[in-house]
Each structure stands twice: as C-alpha cells, then as structure tokens.
Design a protein around this motif. Structure first.
Motif, PDB file in Angstrom:
ATOM      1  N   LEU A 100      47.409  35.727  41.501  1.00 35.29           N
ATOM      2  CA  LEU A 100      48.259  34.533  41.549  1.00 35.29           C
ATOM      3  C   LEU A 100      47.592  33.407  42.321  1.00 35.29           C
ATOM      4  O   LEU A 100      47.724  32.226  41.960  1.00 35.29           O
ATOM      5  N   ALA A 101      46.868  33.765  43.383  1.00 33.34           N
ATOM      6  CA  ALA A 101      46.288  32.750  44.260  1.00 33.34           C
ATOM      7  C   ALA A 101      45.023  32.130  43.689  1.00 33.34           C
ATOM      8  O   ALA A 101      44.820  30.917  43.753  1.00 33.34           O
ATOM      9  N   GLN A 102      44.142  32.959  43.110  1.00 32.31           N
ATOM     10  CA  GLN A 102      42.844  32.425  42.689  1.00 32.31           C
ATOM     11  C   GLN A 102      42.395  32.867  41.299  1.00 32.31           C
ATOM     12  O   GLN A 102      41.304  32.532  40.864  1.00 32.31           O
ATOM     13  N   GLY A 103      43.255  33.575  40.604  1.00 32.52           N
ATOM     14  CA  GLY A 103      42.886  34.047  39.274  1.00 32.52           C
ATOM     15  C   GLY A 103      42.045  35.313  39.359  1.00 32.52           C
ATOM     16  O   GLY A 103      41.506  35.659  40.414  1.00 32.52           O
ATOM     17  N   TRP A 104      41.934  35.986  38.233  1.00 31.78           N
ATOM     18  CA  TRP A 104      41.174  37.242  38.201  1.00 31.78           C
ATOM     19  C   TRP A 104      40.343  37.256  36.921  1.00 31.78           C
ATOM     20  O   TRP A 104      40.874  37.400  35.824  1.00 31.78           O
ATOM     21  N   GLN A 105      39.046  37.092  37.071  1.00 25.77           N
ATOM     22  CA  GLN A 105      38.143  37.080  35.922  1.00 25.77           C
ATOM     23  C   GLN A 105      37.718  38.507  35.590  1.00 25.77           C
ATOM     24  O   GLN A 105      37.143  39.206  36.426  1.00 25.77           O
ATOM     25  N   VAL A 106      38.020  38.941  34.381  1.00 23.17           N
ATOM     26  CA  VAL A 106      37.702  40.295  33.944  1.00 23.17           C
ATOM     27  C   VAL A 106      36.362  40.302  33.210  1.00 23.17           C
ATOM     28  O   VAL A 106      36.113  39.448  32.354  1.00 23.17           O
ATOM     29  N   ILE A 107      35.508  41.246  33.545  1.00 23.25           N
ATOM     30  CA  ILE A 107      34.224  41.379  32.866  1.00 23.25           C
ATOM     31  C   ILE A 107      34.449  41.976  31.478  1.00 23.25           C
ATOM     32  O   ILE A 107      35.058  43.039  31.349  1.00 23.25           O
ATOM     33  N   PRO A 108      33.982  41.311  30.434  1.00 24.15           N
ATOM     34  CA  PRO A 108      34.234  41.822  29.079  1.00 24.15           C
ATOM     35  C   PRO A 108      33.399  43.058  28.768  1.00 24.15           C
ATOM     36  O   PRO A 108      32.336  43.273  29.345  1.00 24.15           O
TER      37      PRO A 108
END
Length: 211
Positions: A100-108
C-alpha cells in the motif's frame, strides 16, 4: 503494564484477490483474481509488447515470440497473488502495508526458446545486413578507374544469442536487444592489375583501312 497488538484481518485474504499495489512491470494487478491477472499479463507482455532490435545502423521492431521470449502468465499471476496471502497474519499484514505504501513489483516468470530465437534472428538477418561490394572497374572519359571495395556486415548469431540468453528478462522488460554485427569481406579487393592490362589495350592505336 500490559498492552496488546490488534492485527486487523486482511480483507483480500478471504476474497482471494491480489492485494493493492502489486504490479508486474507496468501492469497493475490490484483487486484481480489469478485468472484475471493471467489474462491481463498475457495480453500486455506477450501480445502487445514489442522489442526493438538495433545494430547501430538499422532497427527492427518485433514481438517477443519472434525471439523465442514469453512470459508465463499463470505462474506470474500466482506469484503476484502470493504477496499478502498464504503466510501468517503478521507477514500478510506487513506485506499489505508495504504494498500500500510503496507498491510491490513482482518479478515475472519468463521462458526463452533458444531454437526459436535462433530461427527468428536468422529470418531477420537479411533486413539487418549490408552485402559487401567487390572492387570494380569504371570508365571515366577515356581512362579506367577503380571503384573501391566496401566491407559489408550481417548478424553475428552466436554473440547476439549470447546477449539474449544472458539476460532475457532485461530484454523483455526494456524492450530492446542490441544486435552484434560481424563483418562480411568482399571477394575482390584490388583491381589494379586489371586496370593496367585493360588500359594497355585501350591505348593501342586503332587503324581503319578502307578497300
């Protein structure tokens, strides 16, 4: 003195939806089911994405499949869904707060078919090549002159494949692959002897006799 910590339940845990802030590249997956996320990921990464191949002189834009590249939409969607799900209550709450605070980038999750990549580069080679030009003779007035040879180039398949294989994720994420060229040498580089012989023939006086 005693205190208690109250952890509010994660509403996304019960719903089975991907938590807010989760994304893969530019694809936002917040509030999606795994199936919905898989469809969105396939459309964006496998169908809409384009990769620019450049050798410094020419550029070609191709879909990832032409280079044997593909994102696994189901495994990637499952990886995205795992954020904030399946752990203990504290872990889930912490992951939700971070997302919520900074986003979460998922590795594809990516795959590379090297045979398809080789075939794709071979098919593109004529468009990213310049044939060598042999030295030749040309006539300037009554004198012969040489047209110099020129070196050509084509795709260095092995080195370009090595670049792609070393980091396929970077190629797909950045949408760019640097093609390594290799020189193509002309077969004829010196026509000086031919000029000398031909000029000697041209210099022979021609006499015309009438009968």
């Amino acid at each position: 003195i005693s205190c208690s910590i109250i952890i509010l339940p994660n509403p996304y845990q019960a719903s089975g939806l991907i938590i807010p802030g989760v994304r893969v590249g530019d694809v936002k997956l917040s509030g999606m089911t795994v199936d919905e996320a898989a469809v969105a990921l396939h459309a964006s990464w496998n169908l809409e994405t384009r990769i620019t191949l450049s050798n410094g002189e020419q550029s070609i834009v191709v879909p990832p499949a032409d280079l044997g590249l593909a994102l696994d939409p189901v495994l990637t969607a499952q990886r995205a869904h795992a954020i904030g799900h399946g752990g203990n209550m504290f872990d889930e709450a912490g992951q939700l707060a971070v997302s919520l605070a900074q986003g979460w980038q998922v590795i594809p999750v990516l795959s590379l078919d090297q045979n398809a990549a080789r075939a794709g580069l071979e098919a593109l080679s004529p468009q990213m090549s310049l044939p060598a030009r042999d030295a030749a003779l040309r006539l300037e007035g009554d004198r012969l002159a040489a047209t110099p040879a020129e070196i050509g180039y084509t795709i260095n398949l092995e080195q370009t494949l090595a670049v792609l294989t070393a980091d396929p994720e970077r190629v797909l994420v950045q949408g760019r692959l640097e093609v390594i060229p290799m020189p193509v040498l002309p077969q004829v580089t010196d026509v000086s002897p031919a000029i000398t012989q031909a000029q000697a023939l041209l210099d022979i006086p021609v006499s015309v006799q009438g009968y």
